[in-house]
Scaffold this motif. Sequence first.
Motif, PDB file in Angstrom:
ATOM      1  N   ARG A 101       0.822  -1.210   0.000  1.00 48.10           N
ATOM      2  CA  ARG A 101       0.000   0.000   0.000  1.00 48.10           C
ATOM      3  C   ARG A 101       0.853   1.257   0.000  1.00 48.10           C
ATOM      4  O   ARG A 101       0.502   2.242  -0.644  1.00 48.10           O
ATOM      5  N   ALA A 102       1.967   1.254   0.696  1.00 46.61           N
ATOM      6  CA  ALA A 102       2.813   2.443   0.776  1.00 46.61           C
ATOM      7  C   ALA A 102       3.476   2.765  -0.566  1.00 46.61           C
ATOM      8  O   ALA A 102       3.624   3.930  -0.924  1.00 46.61           O
ATOM      9  N   LYS A 103       3.839   1.734  -1.312  1.00 48.77           N
ATOM     10  CA  LYS A 103       4.518   1.931  -2.601  1.00 48.77           C
ATOM     11  C   LYS A 103       3.551   2.001  -3.780  1.00 48.77           C
ATOM     12  O   LYS A 103       3.948   2.407  -4.875  1.00 48.77           O
ATOM     13  N   GLY A 104       2.312   1.556  -3.596  1.00 47.38           N
ATOM     14  CA  GLY A 104       1.378   1.506  -4.719  1.00 47.38           C
ATOM     15  C   GLY A 104       1.780   0.457  -5.728  1.00 47.38           C
ATOM     16  O   GLY A 104       1.832   0.701  -6.932  1.00 47.38           O
ATOM     17  N   SER A 105       2.064  -0.738  -5.235  1.00 44.10           N
ATOM     18  CA  SER A 105       2.432  -1.832  -6.127  1.00 44.10           C
ATOM     19  C   SER A 105       1.571  -3.049  -5.807  1.00 44.10           C
ATOM     20  O   SER A 105       1.074  -3.204  -4.694  1.00 44.10           O
ATOM     21  N   ILE A 106       1.409  -3.892  -6.821  1.00 41.15           N
ATOM     22  CA  ILE A 106       0.573  -5.077  -6.666  1.00 41.15           C
ATOM     23  C   ILE A 106       1.109  -6.181  -7.562  1.00 41.15           C
ATOM     24  O   ILE A 106       1.719  -5.921  -8.607  1.00 41.15           O
ATOM     25  N   GLY A 130      -4.608  -0.423 -12.795  1.00 40.21           N
ATOM     26  CA  GLY A 130      -5.681   0.205 -12.021  1.00 40.21           C
ATOM     27  C   GLY A 130      -5.664  -0.214 -10.557  1.00 40.21           C
ATOM     28  O   GLY A 130      -5.725   0.639  -9.666  1.00 40.21           O
ATOM     29  N   PRO A 131      -5.549  -1.501 -10.274  1.00 42.26           N
ATOM     30  CA  PRO A 131      -5.467  -1.934  -8.873  1.00 42.26           C
ATOM     31  C   PRO A 131      -4.238  -1.400  -8.126  1.00 42.26           C
ATOM     32  O   PRO A 131      -4.302  -1.172  -6.926  1.00 42.26           O
ATOM     33  N   ALA A 132      -3.133  -1.172  -8.834  1.00 45.87           N
ATOM     34  CA  ALA A 132      -1.962  -0.594  -8.156  1.00 45.87           C
ATOM     35  C   ALA A 132      -2.296   0.791  -7.616  1.00 45.87           C
ATOM     36  O   ALA A 132      -1.940   1.134  -6.482  1.00 45.87           O
ATOM     37  N   LEU A 133      -3.026   1.578  -8.397  1.00 43.40           N
ATOM     38  CA  LEU A 133      -3.434   2.903  -7.936  1.00 43.40           C
ATOM     39  C   LEU A 133      -4.458   2.795  -6.816  1.00 43.40           C
ATOM     40  O   LEU A 133      -4.404   3.535  -5.840  1.00 43.40           O
ATOM     41  N   TRP A 134      -5.369   1.849  -6.923  1.00 40.90           N
ATOM     42  CA  TRP A 134      -6.373   1.645  -5.869  1.00 40.90           C
ATOM     43  C   TRP A 134      -5.685   1.276  -4.557  1.00 40.90           C
ATOM     44  O   TRP A 134      -6.051   1.754  -3.489  1.00 40.90           O
ATOM     45  N   VAL A 135      -4.669   0.424  -4.647  1.00 42.74           N
ATOM     46  CA  VAL A 135      -3.925   0.013  -3.457  1.00 42.74           C
ATOM     47  C   VAL A 135      -3.284   1.226  -2.782  1.00 42.74           C
ATOM     48  O   VAL A 135      -3.323   1.367  -1.564  1.00 42.74           O
ATOM     49  N   LEU A 136      -2.723   2.140  -3.583  1.00 46.41           N
ATOM     50  CA  LEU A 136      -2.070   3.326  -3.031  1.00 46.41           C
ATOM     51  C   LEU A 136      -3.084   4.308  -2.445  1.00 46.41           C
ATOM     52  O   LEU A 136      -2.903   4.821  -1.347  1.00 46.41           O
ATOM     53  N   ASN A 137      -4.181   4.546  -3.171  1.00 46.72           N
ATOM     54  CA  ASN A 137      -5.181   5.550  -2.762  1.00 46.72           C
ATOM     55  C   ASN A 137      -6.175   5.033  -1.745  1.00 46.72           C
ATOM     56  O   ASN A 137      -6.772   5.817  -1.024  1.00 46.72           O
ATOM     57  N   GLY A 138      -6.420   3.744  -1.737  1.00 50.15           N
ATOM     58  CA  GLY A 138      -7.466   3.210  -0.878  1.00 50.15           C
ATOM     59  C   GLY A 138      -8.794   3.211  -1.602  1.00 50.15           C
ATOM     60  O   GLY A 138      -8.902   3.607  -2.759  1.00 50.15           O
ATOM     61  N   GLN A 141       4.163   7.696 -10.508  1.00 46.92           N
ATOM     62  CA  GLN A 141       4.016   9.028  -9.914  1.00 46.92           C
ATOM     63  C   GLN A 141       2.540   9.344  -9.820  1.00 46.92           C
ATOM     64  O   GLN A 141       1.767   9.011 -10.715  1.00 46.92           O
ATOM     65  N   LYS A 142       2.161  10.004  -8.719  1.00 49.34           N
ATOM     66  CA  LYS A 142       0.753  10.353  -8.522  1.00 49.34           C
ATOM     67  C   LYS A 142       0.653  11.833  -8.197  1.00 49.34           C
ATOM     68  O   LYS A 142       1.315  12.326  -7.292  1.00 49.34           O
ATOM     69  N   GLY A 143      -0.181  12.502  -8.973  1.00 54.45           N
ATOM     70  CA  GLY A 143      -0.504  13.889  -8.680  1.00 54.45           C
ATOM     71  C   GLY A 143      -1.878  13.962  -8.028  1.00 54.45           C
ATOM     72  O   GLY A 143      -2.427  12.953  -7.577  1.00 54.45           O
ATOM     73  N   ARG A 144      -2.436  15.153  -8.015  1.00 49.18           N
ATOM     74  CA  ARG A 144      -3.755  15.340  -7.399  1.00 49.18           C
ATOM     75  C   ARG A 144      -4.860  14.659  -8.206  1.00 49.18           C
ATOM     76  O   ARG A 144      -5.753  14.046  -7.644  1.00 49.18           O
ATOM     77  N   THR A 145      -4.774  14.747  -9.549  1.00 50.36           N
ATOM     78  CA  THR A 145      -5.841  14.198 -10.391  1.00 50.36           C
ATOM     79  C   THR A 145      -5.360  13.202 -11.442  1.00 50.36           C
ATOM     80  O   THR A 145      -6.173  12.534 -12.063  1.00 50.36           O
ATOM     81  N   ILE A 146      -4.049  13.107 -11.659  1.00 54.49           N
ATOM     82  CA  ILE A 146      -3.491  12.224 -12.685  1.00 54.49           C
ATOM     83  C   ILE A 146      -2.398  11.359 -12.060  1.00 54.49           C
ATOM     84  O   ILE A 146      -1.608  11.825 -11.246  1.00 54.49           O
ATOM     85  N   ALA A 147      -2.367  10.091 -12.478  1.00 50.64           N
ATOM     86  CA  ALA A 147      -1.313   9.180 -12.032  1.00 50.64           C
ATOM     87  C   ALA A 147      -0.662   8.544 -13.251  1.00 50.64           C
ATOM     88  O   ALA A 147      -1.309   8.344 -14.289  1.00 50.64           O
ATOM     89  N   PHE A 148       0.598   8.227 -13.111  1.00 47.55           N
ATOM     90  CA  PHE A 148       1.350   7.529 -14.146  1.00 47.55           C
ATOM     91  C   PHE A 148       1.655   6.131 -13.618  1.00 47.55           C
ATOM     92  O   PHE A 148       2.150   5.968 -12.503  1.00 47.55           O
ATOM     93  N   LEU A 149       1.338   5.136 -14.437  1.00 52.57           N
ATOM     94  CA  LEU A 149       1.367   3.742 -14.002  1.00 52.57           C
ATOM     95  C   LEU A 149       2.191   2.900 -14.969  1.00 52.57           C
ATOM     96  O   LEU A 149       2.361   3.275 -16.133  1.00 52.57           O
ATOM     97  N   GLU A 150       2.647   1.754 -14.492  1.00 49.23           N
ATOM     98  CA  GLU A 150       3.299   0.797 -15.376  1.00 49.23           C
ATOM     99  C   GLU A 150       3.022  -0.614 -14.890  1.00 49.23           C
ATOM    100  O   GLU A 150       2.703  -0.824 -13.714  1.00 49.23           O
ATOM    101  N   ALA A 151       3.118  -1.558 -15.818  1.00 48.54           N
ATOM    102  CA  ALA A 151       2.885  -2.967 -15.474  1.00 48.54           C
ATOM    103  C   ALA A 151       3.641  -3.862 -16.445  1.00 48.54           C
ATOM    104  O   ALA A 151       4.028  -3.430 -17.539  1.00 48.54           O
ATOM    105  N   GLN A 152       3.811  -5.091 -16.027  1.00 47.31           N
ATOM    106  CA  GLN A 152       4.352  -6.110 -16.922  1.00 47.31           C
ATOM    107  C   GLN A 152       3.648  -7.425 -16.650  1.00 47.31           C
ATOM    108  O   GLN A 152       3.149  -7.664 -15.550  1.00 47.31           O
ATOM    109  N   LYS A 164     -13.219  10.115  -7.670  1.00 48.84           N
ATOM    110  CA  LYS A 164     -13.810   9.651  -6.412  1.00 48.84           C
ATOM    111  C   LYS A 164     -14.635   8.409  -6.672  1.00 48.84           C
ATOM    112  O   LYS A 164     -15.363   8.323  -7.643  1.00 48.84           O
ATOM    113  N   GLY A 165     -14.500   7.430  -5.786  1.00 46.64           N
ATOM    114  CA  GLY A 165     -15.167   6.137  -5.929  1.00 46.64           C
ATOM    115  C   GLY A 165     -16.571   6.162  -5.626  1.00 46.64           C
ATOM    116  O   GLY A 165     -17.564   6.479  -5.763  1.00 46.64           O
TER     117      GLY A 165
END
Length: 136
Positions: free
Chosen positions: A29-34, A65-73, A104-115, A135-136
């Motif tokens: 959760r702290a790193k936003g990884s899954i 998407g789940p990586a960001l959810w993990v970071l944001n809650g 990287q996560k900003g207020r309204t935009i996040a940059f994500l990566e996966a493999q 908002k969920g």
Amino acid sequence: MTIDDPWLERFPRPPTAELFSQRVLDFDRAKGSIRLSFVATDAFLNPAGAVQGGILVAMLDDTMGPALWVLNGEETCSVTIDLSVSFLAAARPGLLYGEGRVVQKGRTIAFLEAQLSEADGRIVARSTASARIVKG
């Protein structure tokens, strides 16, 4: 995190999670990884006998998407703005592992990566994406 973490019970499960037999293996959760697993069945194969690229893209998207959810809650979700994929090798049917992270996560935009990789560790596809945080 432990897999029996009660917080994980609130993890959103879209219909594709069932289609792909998606399982959460680990998250930070702290790193936003899954780390997830998926099962590519014969129903997902193209005429050449490899997993169809669009299926791999959906698995990658279902990792980022789940990586960001993990970071944001649970109070937010993500909407993909753009997504880029590199196919590195033909994926065979069977178990695939998705590893996603928030770069990287900003207020309204996040940059994500996966493999995505096969059970032997061979990476079959990589992706990057930008996502709007809503908002969920």
